[in-house]
Design a protein around this motif. Structure first.
Motif, short mmCIF file in Angstrom:
data_model
loop_
_atom_site.label_atom_id
_atom_site.label_comp_id
_atom_site.label_asym_id
_atom_site.label_seq_id
_atom_site.Cartn_x
_atom_site.Cartn_y
_atom_site.Cartn_z
N ALA A 125 -11.69 5.17 19.96
CA ALA A 125 -10.36 6.10 19.72
C ALA A 125 -10.16 6.94 21.17
O ALA A 125 -11.29 7.01 21.85
CB ALA A 125 -10.76 7.17 18.80
N LEU A 127 -9.32 10.36 21.61
CA LEU A 127 -9.18 11.45 20.64
C LEU A 127 -8.50 12.73 21.09
O LEU A 127 -8.74 13.04 22.44
CB LEU A 127 -10.49 11.90 20.09
CG LEU A 127 -11.32 10.89 19.24
CD1 LEU A 127 -12.60 11.62 18.90
CD2 LEU A 127 -10.41 10.56 17.84
N THR A 132 -11.55 16.26 18.05
CA THR A 132 -12.74 15.45 18.38
C THR A 132 -13.95 15.55 17.39
O THR A 132 -14.35 14.84 16.61
CB THR A 132 -13.44 15.81 19.83
OG1 THR A 132 -12.42 15.30 20.58
CG2 THR A 132 -14.55 14.89 19.98
N VAL A 151 -15.46 6.39 22.24
CA VAL A 151 -14.45 7.37 22.33
C VAL A 151 -14.16 8.06 23.43
O VAL A 151 -15.09 8.43 24.44
CB VAL A 151 -14.47 8.57 21.26
CG1 VAL A 151 -14.24 7.93 19.74
CG2 VAL A 151 -15.98 9.31 21.33
#
Length: 291
Positions: A125, A127, A132, A151
């Motif tokens: 991701a 984010l 988050t 991420v």
């Protein structure tokens, strides 16, 4: 296929669909192929993997994921991006499912059971920074079978996830992440790798989930309540922090007794305790309150 990691192609798509960035969704699209390759490599994505992507945007990273994984589930909250993804940037892939939904409302565990037979998935991701922590904690706390979560987050959040006792970055997030996973910062990413440019630096962090928790604790939820109470008022001693918390109902005497039994000084602050000490303190408090 024109790769979206190239800013020129990203601009073309955005113009074609008259796309307007939504501040409320914290949209910053990645426009750097090197960073995209680093993410794929760090997540160790293979043709055996099912990948959950949170916030695909216009599909920049999704294209890379589709090329490298067996199956991709992309969850996007902004309905204006759905036609771009389904009719354009991902239309040539038959191994991707796009879901227009808020990730915090998706039953990911059910999704993993249905699509991957309950076997661990990988999560990737980029984010939005304001959300988050709830997303990552939501994945951990639901005990979704996950191999790793790779991420893009705000640089200081990545540093917080990785930091240890005594440092200024150490806090409830550090302890929560380290209880569930082993954090490793893969790369720092400057603002010019995004469109539009964010005001802060970013970092890619990989969280490899522990096969077994690094510590044993009798009540996981109570431990996290203790951790939150200890960091809510950083300036206060551990005893005062726990005593003032509306989430806890131990008497002052019980708290002081437990801290003594832990073998630390009564004036210690929460930020000096390790994860192991928090687990031990939880077990001591449980024992004292049951007697």
């Amino acid at each position: 296929m024109a790769t979206l990691g190239d800013p020129k192609n990203t601009i073309e798509i955005l113009n074609k669909y008259h796309f307007i960035f939504q501040k409320k969704f914290g949209q910053n699209f990645l426009i750097d192929t090197h960073v995209l390759e680093k993410i794929i490599k760090a997540a160790n994505i293979t043709k055996d993997d099912m990948v959950l992507e949170i916030g695909p945007g216009i599909g920049t990273m999704t294209q890379y994921l589709c090329e490298n994984a067996r199956e991709v589930i992309a969850v996007e909250i902004d309905k204006n991006l759905i036609p771009i993804l389904t009719q354009d940037t991902l239309s040539k892939y038959d191994n991707v499912t796009v879901i227009n939904e808020d990730i915090l409302k998706v039953d990911i565990k059910a999704l993993v059971n249905e699509k991957n037979g309950g076997k661990p998935i990988k999560v990737v991701a980029n984010l939005p920074y304001y959300i988050t922590t709830p997303i990552i904690m939501g994945l951990f706390e639901a005990h979704v079978p996950i191999d790793n979560i790779t991420v893009m987050v705000q640089k200081e959040v990545a540093e917080r996830m990785q930091s240890g006792p005594g440092s200024k970055d150490y806090g409830a997030l550090s302890l929560a992440v380290q209880y569930y996973a082993d954090p490793y910062i893969v790369a720092n990413v400057p603002p010019n790798c995004f469109m539009p440019r964010p005001n802060v630096g970013s970092a890619v962090i990989r969280l490899t989930l522990h096969q077994d928790a690094p510590i044993r604790v009798k009540d996981e939820q109570l431990m996290f309540r203790l951790i939150r109470a200890s960091f809510n008022q950083r300036r206060k001693t551990l005893a005062n922090g726990l005593n003032n918390s509306s989430e806890l109902s131990f008497s002052k005497e019980t708290i002081e007794k437990a801290i003594n039994q832990l073998g630390v000084t009564p004036t210690i602050r929460g930020e000096a305790l390790t994860l192991e000490q928090f687990a031990k303190l939880t077990d001591i408090l449980l024992e004292l309150s049951n007697n």
